[in-house]
Design an enzyme around this catalytic site. Sequence first.
Site, PDB file in Angstrom:
ATOM      1  N   ALA A 121      92.162  36.546  66.458  1.00  0.00           N
ATOM      2  CA  ALA A 121      92.874  37.623  65.756  1.00  0.00           C
ATOM      3  C   ALA A 121      92.266  38.976  66.083  1.00  0.00           C
ATOM      4  O   ALA A 121      92.986  39.958  66.312  1.00  0.00           O
ATOM      5  CB  ALA A 121      92.855  37.380  64.251  1.00  0.00           C
ATOM      6  N   ASP A 122      90.941  39.049  66.106  1.00  0.00           N
ATOM      7  CA  ASP A 122      90.273  40.303  66.442  1.00  0.00           C
ATOM      8  C   ASP A 122      90.620  40.761  67.853  1.00  0.00           C
ATOM      9  O   ASP A 122      90.847  41.948  68.102  1.00  0.00           O
ATOM     10  CB  ASP A 122      88.763  40.142  66.313  1.00  0.00           C
ATOM     11  CG  ASP A 122      88.283  40.291  64.889  1.00  0.00           C
ATOM     12  OD1 ASP A 122      88.117  41.433  64.438  1.00  0.00           O
ATOM     13  OD2 ASP A 122      88.085  39.264  64.217  1.00  0.00           O
ATOM     14  N   SER A 123      90.627  39.815  68.788  1.00  0.00           N
ATOM     15  CA  SER A 123      90.883  40.184  70.180  1.00  0.00           C
ATOM     16  C   SER A 123      92.308  40.659  70.375  1.00  0.00           C
ATOM     17  O   SER A 123      92.554  41.652  71.077  1.00  0.00           O
ATOM     18  CB  SER A 123      90.590  38.988  71.091  1.00  0.00           C
ATOM     19  OG  SER A 123      89.219  38.621  71.016  1.00  0.00           O
TER      20      SER A 123
END
Length: 408
Positions: A177-179
């Site tokens: 999700a962060d990426s």
Amino acid sequence: MRTIGMGAPVHDGPLTGLRVIDASTILAGPLCCQILGDYGADVIKVEHPVAGDSMRGHGHAKDGVPLWWKEISRNKRTLGLKLSTPEGADLLRRLAATADVLVENFRPGTLERWGIGPDTLLEINPALVVVRISGFGQRGPYAHRPGFGTLAEAMSGFAHLTGDENGPPTLPAFGLADSICGIAASSATMVALWARQQNGGKGQVVDLSLLEPIMMAVGPGPTVYDQLGIIGHRHGNRSTNNSPRNTYRTRDGSWVAISTSAQSIAERVLRLVGHPEVIDEPWFASGRQRAEHADLLDSYVGGWIAERTRDEVMRAFDEAGAAVAPVYDARDIVTDDHVRAAEMVVDVPDPDFGQILMHNVLWRMSETPGRIRFTGRALGADTDDLLVNELGCTPDTVADLRDREIVA
């Protein structure tokens, strides 16, 4: 692999001349700023002067030196600065007056409490683009909740759809999700900069949550539910859109993955594995109907693959013009002929390790390529240069702030 380093021709990229303040941590904001820095932006990494960015403690280390930091903070100058103090906040305001972009991911309201919220920064520098990344966005009932990628992976529908049919929801083993959000944030930044160019130089605030980009990546689940009342479910490595689509084990214990999104590919696969008769079945004519017969198709494909080595499978699929890929680990990636030829990973000079292998810049540009100018630096390596040479602080002032742990 070609080595990229300080001795290479200077092609810093299309963002040369752009100044970005990276006041973010783990992981979306730093990745956004890494991408901008890869294409020439002057990125100033602002981190806590004592603890540093928490990213320094993530992942493996060699001889006490964090390896992930070398990549995620490449092309960034580092400044240790305690933003919660009046002196630290004042220095950030002065720095923001010189910048084009500021990226932050504090919990909503934190910067405002320190006197460095977007309203204040835009008053100082009306052309500034402030990119705010948070778990759930700047407004709504969840805005002030702590937000992490794991929570976004759960709430986006990703975990619900991932894993074996009878198993638990499954989270990724990496910062998915962060990426996704970090890549989206780099795009949002460029959209805002283009808008600035079109509207007379006026900056703005970008509000981006960890949740929304991965929710979009998961697909049209909300639309399907809205119109049909259908809720997707876990089905392992199979797809509801086509079959055969799965991972299959080879005779020598390796794994390969197959996709038949295109009808012609599905037909080639079934001819290859010795079952051309199913191609004439009425249900074989669409991916959705083929997915309803996945047990049969997997038995044909999986049985054929199980009798052959990975190399034999790869060679046969290539000759048949069918789509297949080996399931790689990190060692496979760095020794793959295509990965090396396309320079997807490159060796970069590094002061601690001599050179270090890492992902290359994310995309290739024929006229304005980016490059990796240097790897992630030690905490506060550029503090004196930034504060004394660029902001005009005296060395005595910087020494005093360092003694009081306001800068590092």
